[in-house]
Scaffold this active site. Structure first.
Site, mmCIF file in Angstrom:
data_model
loop_
_atom_site.group_PDB
_atom_site.id
_atom_site.type_symbol
_atom_site.label_atom_id
_atom_site.label_comp_id
_atom_site.label_asym_id
_atom_site.label_seq_id
_atom_site.Cartn_x
_atom_site.Cartn_y
_atom_site.Cartn_z
ATOM 1 N N HIS A 170 -7.421 -0.499 5.609
ATOM 2 C CA HIS A 170 -6.352 0.404 6.070
ATOM 3 C C HIS A 170 -6.154 1.499 5.022
ATOM 4 C CE1 HIS A 170 -2.655 1.618 8.087
ATOM 5 N NE2 HIS A 170 -1.983 1.466 6.958
ATOM 6 N N ASP A 176 -0.203 -3.627 6.395
ATOM 7 C CA ASP A 176 -0.833 -3.091 7.613
ATOM 8 C C ASP A 176 -2.291 -3.513 7.724
ATOM 9 O OD1 ASP A 176 1.537 -1.857 8.227
ATOM 10 O OD2 ASP A 176 0.884 0.166 7.716
ATOM 11 N N HIS A 207 1.488 3.968 1.879
ATOM 12 C CA HIS A 207 2.066 4.762 2.967
ATOM 13 C C HIS A 207 3.597 4.830 2.865
ATOM 14 C CE1 HIS A 207 -1.778 4.233 5.585
ATOM 15 N NE2 HIS A 207 -1.854 5.276 4.777
ATOM 16 N N ASP A 252 6.018 4.846 4.920
ATOM 17 C CA ASP A 252 6.891 3.912 5.651
ATOM 18 C C ASP A 252 6.903 2.522 4.999
ATOM 19 O OD1 ASP A 252 4.202 3.585 6.578
ATOM 20 O OD2 ASP A 252 4.912 2.543 8.357
ATOM 21 N N HIS A 253 6.202 2.390 3.872
ATOM 22 C CA HIS A 253 6.226 1.135 3.096
ATOM 23 C C HIS A 253 6.838 1.301 1.707
ATOM 24 C CE1 HIS A 253 3.612 -1.240 5.911
ATOM 25 N NE2 HIS A 253 3.493 -0.013 6.374
ATOM 26 N N HIS A 303 4.653 -4.520 11.130
ATOM 27 C CA HIS A 303 5.031 -3.769 12.338
ATOM 28 C C HIS A 303 5.149 -4.693 13.549
ATOM 29 C CE1 HIS A 303 4.576 0.462 10.957
ATOM 30 N NE2 HIS A 303 3.655 -0.046 10.144
ATOM 31 N N HIS A 356 0.852 -1.203 0.000
ATOM 32 C CA HIS A 356 0.000 0.000 0.000
ATOM 33 C C HIS A 356 0.880 1.243 0.000
ATOM 34 C CE1 HIS A 356 0.821 -0.410 4.294
ATOM 35 N NE2 HIS A 356 0.300 0.773 4.536
HETATM 36 ZN ZN LIG Z 1 0.036 1.834 6.431
#
Ligand SMILES: [Zn+2]
Length: 283
Positions: free
Chosen positions: A130, A156, A71, A73-74, A194, A69
């Protein structure tokens, strides 16, 4: 003494065994790296530096990138990794992936991904909630490279003892996504993005205090974290037993929610919705 043929087949078997490694990034992300001992796939590399350092340490070469996805941090490390070497990148249809956008092969539920090295086959699943376009990658037990064990990379969406926040999707969408993951084989190794397990367990115990398997896991997970060991991967069977977000239809969970929140809980979607909202403010 082994014949040359036996030695050769042994070498092939060793080469075919895949390793699944959680590379820590940021505060509590894991960038999963899958390798055949030479070539590696990175899943959701939000930061290039830890991936690069880990691959260098093992003498592995980056062969492909999978994204679940949009985001940062990915996906934030993709452009940087591609500046070392241009490798194939796979990601969700319909999500803007920043600097990675121009390079991504777009996937949706029902699509298949095949990689030659490491030899891997994935089925793509749509798991909105998410984010709207979130996808997961499922490696079937019978597929090439799996060696009889199924594996899931779910970003996530599903966490050990928890689930992702609903930034873009509805509770009904997320519940349907979690249902599709919970329906995978119990032995599926679940590679979450995570290390949220201990705080998730604290919340799970508030929802499901009578769950003996959950209390047992609480002890074990705390011991792992004290030693700095990842609590992941988890399995689908384990999550069905301890994860309250997969247990929204359990009468004990529903009764606990009703009592704690002073709400009427008559169905699993209501239970799931109340649980997800409670988790957002739970400390
Ligand atoms: Zn995320």
């Amino acid at each position: 003494m082994n014949s040359p043929l036996e030695q050769a087949s042994h070498a092939t078997a060793v080469a075919a065994a895949l390793e699944y490694v959680p590379v820590p990034a940021f505060e509590d992300n894991y960038i999963w790296v899958v390798s055949d001992g030479r070539n590696a796939v990175a899943v959701d590399p939000g930061d290039a530096a830890p991936v690069r350092a880990y691959l260098a340490k093992r003498g592995w070469r980056l062969a492909a990138i999978l994204l679940t996805h949009h985001h940062n941090d990915h996906v934030g490390g993709v452009a940087d990794l591609l500046s070392d070497e241009r490798v194939p990148v796979y990601g969700p249809l319909g999500e803007a992936l920043g600097a990675a956008d121009a390079f991504v092969t777009r996937l949706k539920g029902g699509d298949a991904v095949h990689l030659d090295a490491p030899a891997l086959d994935f089925k793509v699943m749509d798991v909105p909630g998410h984010t709207r376009g979130h996808i997961a990658y499922f490696q079937d037990a019978g597929s090439i490279g799996a060696a009889g064990t199924p594996h899931l990379f779910c970003g996530d969406t599903l966490f050990a003892c928890g689930c992702g926040r609903l930034f873009e999707g509805t509770p009904a969408q997320m519940l349907a996504s979690l249902d599709s993951l919970a329906a995978l084989p119990g032995a599926t190794q679940v590679h979450c993005a995570h290390e949220y397990t201990l705080s998730n367990i604290r919340f799970a115990l508030a929802c499901d205090p009578g769950n003996a398997a959950l209390r047992d896991w609480s002890q074990k997970a705390a011991g792992l974290r004290e030693r700095g060991v990842p609590t992941l991967p988890t399995t689908i069977a384990h999550e069905r037993a301890v994860n309250p977000f997969l247990r929204a239809d359990d009468p004990a969970v529903q009764a606990n929610l009703a009592e704690a929140l002073h709400e009427t809980v008559s169905d699993r979607l209501t239970a799931f919705t109340l649980m997800r909202e409670w988790k957002n403010r739970f400390r």
